[in-house]
Design an enzyme around this catalytic site. Structure first.
Site, PDB file in Angstrom:
ATOM      1  N   ASP A 114       9.344 -25.279  19.905  1.00  0.00           N
ATOM      2  CA  ASP A 114       8.746 -26.559  19.506  1.00  0.00           C
ATOM      3  C   ASP A 114       7.239 -26.484  19.775  1.00  0.00           C
ATOM      4  O   ASP A 114       6.711 -25.430  20.154  1.00  0.00           O
ATOM      5  CB  ASP A 114       9.450 -27.747  20.184  1.00  0.00           C
ATOM      6  CG  ASP A 114       9.146 -27.867  21.667  1.00  0.00           C
ATOM      7  OD1 ASP A 114       8.427 -26.999  22.214  1.00  0.00           O
ATOM      8  OD2 ASP A 114       9.629 -28.834  22.294  1.00  0.00           O
ATOM      9  N   CYS A 151      10.786 -23.950  24.568  1.00  0.00           N
ATOM     10  CA  CYS A 151      10.207 -25.304  24.499  1.00  0.00           C
ATOM     11  C   CYS A 151       9.343 -25.488  25.737  1.00  0.00           C
ATOM     12  O   CYS A 151       8.851 -24.502  26.292  1.00  0.00           O
ATOM     13  CB  CYS A 151      11.292 -26.370  24.344  1.00  0.00           C
ATOM     14  SG  CYS A 151      12.501 -26.491  25.683  1.00  0.00           S
ATOM     15  N   THR A 164      10.243 -26.687  28.756  1.00  0.00           N
ATOM     16  CA  THR A 164      10.981 -26.260  29.955  1.00  0.00           C
ATOM     17  C   THR A 164      12.066 -25.237  29.670  1.00  0.00           C
ATOM     18  O   THR A 164      12.566 -24.604  30.608  1.00  0.00           O
ATOM     19  CB  THR A 164      11.686 -27.470  30.593  1.00  0.00           C
ATOM     20  OG1 THR A 164      12.583 -28.017  29.613  1.00  0.00           O
ATOM     21  CG2 THR A 164      10.695 -28.534  31.040  1.00  0.00           C
ATOM     22  N   GLY A 165      12.518 -25.156  28.435  1.00  0.00           N
ATOM     23  CA  GLY A 165      13.690 -24.343  28.077  1.00  0.00           C
ATOM     24  C   GLY A 165      14.980 -25.133  28.191  1.00  0.00           C
ATOM     25  O   GLY A 165      16.034 -24.683  27.727  1.00  0.00           O
ATOM     26  N   HIS A 182      27.120 -10.727  32.377  1.00  0.00           N
ATOM     27  CA  HIS A 182      28.309 -11.449  32.850  1.00  0.00           C
ATOM     28  C   HIS A 182      28.747 -12.597  31.933  1.00  0.00           C
ATOM     29  O   HIS A 182      29.941 -12.864  31.829  1.00  0.00           O
ATOM     30  CB  HIS A 182      28.050 -12.022  34.257  1.00  0.00           C
ATOM     31  CG  HIS A 182      27.986 -10.967  35.316  1.00  0.00           C
ATOM     32  ND1 HIS A 182      27.937 -11.254  36.656  1.00  0.00           N
ATOM     33  CD2 HIS A 182      27.969  -9.593  35.228  1.00  0.00           C
ATOM     34  CE1 HIS A 182      27.890 -10.129  37.362  1.00  0.00           C
ATOM     35  NE2 HIS A 182      27.892  -9.108  36.514  1.00  0.00           N
ATOM     36  N   ASN A 183      27.787 -13.302  31.333  1.00  0.00           N
ATOM     37  CA  ASN A 183      28.143 -14.482  30.519  1.00  0.00           C
ATOM     38  C   ASN A 183      28.155 -14.187  29.023  1.00  0.00           C
ATOM     39  O   ASN A 183      28.480 -15.066  28.234  1.00  0.00           O
ATOM     40  CB  ASN A 183      27.160 -15.644  30.770  1.00  0.00           C
ATOM     41  CG  ASN A 183      26.884 -15.914  32.230  1.00  0.00           C
ATOM     42  OD1 ASN A 183      25.731 -15.916  32.667  1.00  0.00           O
ATOM     43  ND2 ASN A 183      27.936 -16.112  33.007  1.00  0.00           N
ATOM     44  N   HIS A 223      34.744 -10.262  33.175  1.00  0.00           N
ATOM     45  CA  HIS A 223      33.814 -11.259  32.640  1.00  0.00           C
ATOM     46  C   HIS A 223      34.276 -11.767  31.271  1.00  0.00           C
ATOM     47  O   HIS A 223      34.028 -12.909  30.910  1.00  0.00           O
ATOM     48  CB  HIS A 223      32.407 -10.680  32.564  1.00  0.00           C
ATOM     49  CG  HIS A 223      31.901 -10.215  33.899  1.00  0.00           C
ATOM     50  ND1 HIS A 223      31.681 -11.083  34.943  1.00  0.00           N
ATOM     51  CD2 HIS A 223      31.622  -8.968  34.365  1.00  0.00           C
ATOM     52  CE1 HIS A 223      31.281 -10.398  36.006  1.00  0.00           C
ATOM     53  NE2 HIS A 223      31.233  -9.111  35.680  1.00  0.00           N
TER      54      HIS A 223
HETATM   55  C1  RB5 Z   1       8.181 -31.725  24.688  1.00  0.00           C
HETATM   56  O1  RB5 Z   1       7.222 -32.537  25.273  1.00  0.00           O
HETATM   57  C2  RB5 Z   1       9.218 -31.321  25.721  1.00  0.00           C
HETATM   58  O2  RB5 Z   1       9.952 -32.426  26.114  1.00  0.00           O
HETATM   59  C3  RB5 Z   1      10.115 -30.236  25.172  1.00  0.00           C
HETATM   60  O3  RB5 Z   1       9.338 -29.144  24.811  1.00  0.00           O
HETATM   61  C4  RB5 Z   1      11.161 -29.667  26.110  1.00  0.00           C
HETATM   62  O4  RB5 Z   1      10.596 -29.306  27.334  1.00  0.00           O
HETATM   63  C5  RB5 Z   1      12.401 -30.407  26.258  1.00  0.00           C
HETATM   64  O5  RB5 Z   1      13.301 -30.010  26.994  1.00  0.00           O
END
Ligand code: RB5
Length: 154
Positions: free
Chosen positions: A11, A68, A70-71, A101-102, A136
């Site tokens: 994103d 993104c 945070t992921g 493993h996953n 696994h």
């Molecule tokens: C965007 O601001 C942020 O919320 C998105 O990139 C992501 O971290 C969501 O989990």
């Protein structure tokens, strides 16, 4: 397994890191299918999670990468897809073990969490590690059973 082709999506919060990761993959000789986004203009991460997961579900590529802020949002959206095992990782041990493993097939991480060097190491550990199978496999099958029974609930 030698990963020769991968689908990647991000994103707006991860566009800059995404460009660097694509360069890194290409330098490694990996063919990259980039589903966007293509700028830092605000957008919605589930759109790109869906595009990457669709390619993995259809076998266009065996593995995918989603980035993104945070992921976490990407991994949540990805894990709503049948057959997708997405892991949000910010350390290389987890990136390796989630393959071993996953049998994770989508790696997620956040531009606001990891730097460029660590991002490259996450990707390398993920794509260079094979699933170990054995005990696994039984556990992964149990996760799939949960997925199947949940989707049959009305
Ligand atoms: C965007 O601001 C942020 O919320 C998105 O990139 C992501 O971290 C969501 O989990």
């Amino acid at each position: 397994m030698k990963t020769t082709k991968i689908t990647i999506g991000c994103d707006h919060a991860a566009y800059n890191l995404n460009c660097k990761v694509i360069e890194h993959l290409k330098e490694r000789g990996v063919e990259v299918i980039d589903v966007g986004t293509n700028s830092t203009d605000s957008c919605d991460y589930p759109v790109f999670a869906h595009a990457v997961c669709k390619n993995v579900q259809e076998g266009v590529t065996e593995l995918g990468i989603l980035i993104c802020g945070t992921g976490i949002g990407m991994s949540m959206a990805a894990n709503k897809h049948r057959g997708i095992r997405a892991a949000a990782c910010s350390d290389t041990f987890s990136a390796r073990l989630t393959r071993a493993h996953n049998n994770a097939n989508v790696l997620c991480f956040g531009e606001r969490v990891v730097g460029m060097g660590l991002a490259f190491d996450l990707v390398d550990n993920f794509i260079d590690t094979d699933f170990e199978g054995g005990k696994h496999q039984r556990r992964v099958d149990m996760v799939t059973d949960i997925e199947n029974s949940e989707s049959n609930r009305s």
